[in-house]
Design a protein around this motif. Structure first.
Motif: not given
Lengths: 214, 214
Positions: A146-152, A133-144, A162-170
């Motif tokens: 990441i897309r926002m950072l890519a757009g930016a 449950i927990y993984r799913h929560y953060y992974e789905s949160f993270g995916e969105r 590396n937006d994935e790393v950035r997102v997890w840092a954020l």
DNA sequence: ATGAAACCTGAATCAGTATTCATGTTACGG
DNA sequence: CCGTAACATGAATACTGATTCAGGTTTCAT
């Protein structure tokens, strides 16, 4: 285990969805009570009896709507996640660029945690009850995210990276600042915190503040 | 509760410190077994029986050295914290400035988590068993960290700012990246991760990369 | 060597608590 | 208005698992 009746299989299974307005209300009351009880006592210390007492129903009624204590936690995490996401989307909608969205988002998150402290505890404890449950929560949160950072990046608002790393840092930043300043020591002075993070995201920590890396 | 014998009061209390080489060894075996068991099964799923089995002693022996399951968790958190701090201090000793220390520290932390996954679980679960242990862990960790940032500011390595907020942000980054990349998907490619964070700390995210803030 | 302190054993205790179920009560379509 | 499906009750069940304890075994200072 598999009853002969009802629907295909797989789906909602177990204790059924309420089929009456009354049932709907009772189920909602129980879920709300579970949120409060898990939030204050914690998942393990909270008994079904505590939840049903808070909901004002008999203990057996719990099992009319939920298959188990664990199942309830699962549903709670999903619902609370939806609520948070909706809130953050709304609060960051007016941002003019990504960096401003980060500011608005962090401030909104801190305030939200202040107002809904159960979110933190329910989510974090879920990690050790059912990691998926927990993984799913953060992974789905993270995916969105990441897309926002890519757009930016495309719009030239932030540097490529590396937006994935950035997102997890954020997400880590929000989480820890939330714990420290929204749950432990409630400072209303979120401005200072947001400003500090904003400065970090805009300029980094280095005294030069700019291009000097390899 | 208070036996008539032995020392003043207050201190170590309860089940005594071992007074023999054998006892020392047994106690250490149990503590190690507790670390492994809590680490893999989690605090609540782990029974005293699981721990003593892993340690190769009878269940009663546990109580010769530990007052309770909870007490054991407390001690474990402190010991694991000490070990981690010692390791990080050692690994960052050779840094030429604060930013480099952050790089070395993050890499060392990720590697350490890979090698000692129990640390994460034991610490995070402790949060909900006895919040004070957890708070103490991060607050004492944070205090040292703040002093290091203050020193770096004095030496002109980083810009002045709210170091407490920065420190909690940095701890959040390490924590989340550790969970994601050291525990969930073990990538040996820590270089990429460290480089991304380093870039964030040196230059921020903004495309300008420098002085444009208010 | 020797006996008291330290250590170890593992079955028994004891309390808590998730879940079930036989039995009422309520809502609502016909 | 009924009768039936839904819903609600709460005592009883069933089990788990931390902690204790009465009695054996090992260690070590003298």
């Amino acid at each position: 285990m598999t009853d002969a009746v009802s629907i295909p299989a797989v789906a909602g299974s177990g204790p059924g969805v309420p089929k009456t307005a009354r049932g709907e209300r009772t189920r909602a009351r129980i879920l709300k009570a579970a949120e409060e009880t898990f939030g204050t006592l914690g998942y393990h210390r909270a008994g079904i009896a505590d939840i049903t007492r808070a909901a004002g129903v008999a203990s057996g009624t719990f099992y009319t709507y939920f298959a188990s204590k664990e199942e309830t936690l699962r549903e709670l995490v999903q619902e609370m996640g939806r609520r948070l996401r909706a809130h953050l989307e709304q609060e960051t909608a007016g941002a003019r660029d990504r960096l401003e969205a980060e500011e608005l988002g962090l401030r909104a998150f801190l305030q939200y945690l202040c107002d809904n402290p159960a979110l933190y505890r329910v989510l974090q404890e879920a990690q050790f009850v059912d990691e998926s449950i927990y993984r799913h929560y953060y992974e789905s949160f993270g995916e969105r995210y990441i897309r926002m950072l890519a757009g930016a990046t495309d719009r030239g608002e932030i540097r490529p990276g590396n937006d994935e790393v950035r997102v997890w840092a954020l997400m880590g930043i929000s989480n820890f600042l939330g714990l420290r300043y929204a749950l432990w020591e409630k400072e209303a002075r979120f401005d200072e915190i947001v400003a500090t993070v904003s400065d970090l995201l805009r300029n980094g920590l280095a005294s030069g503040g700019g291009r000097e890396n390899r």
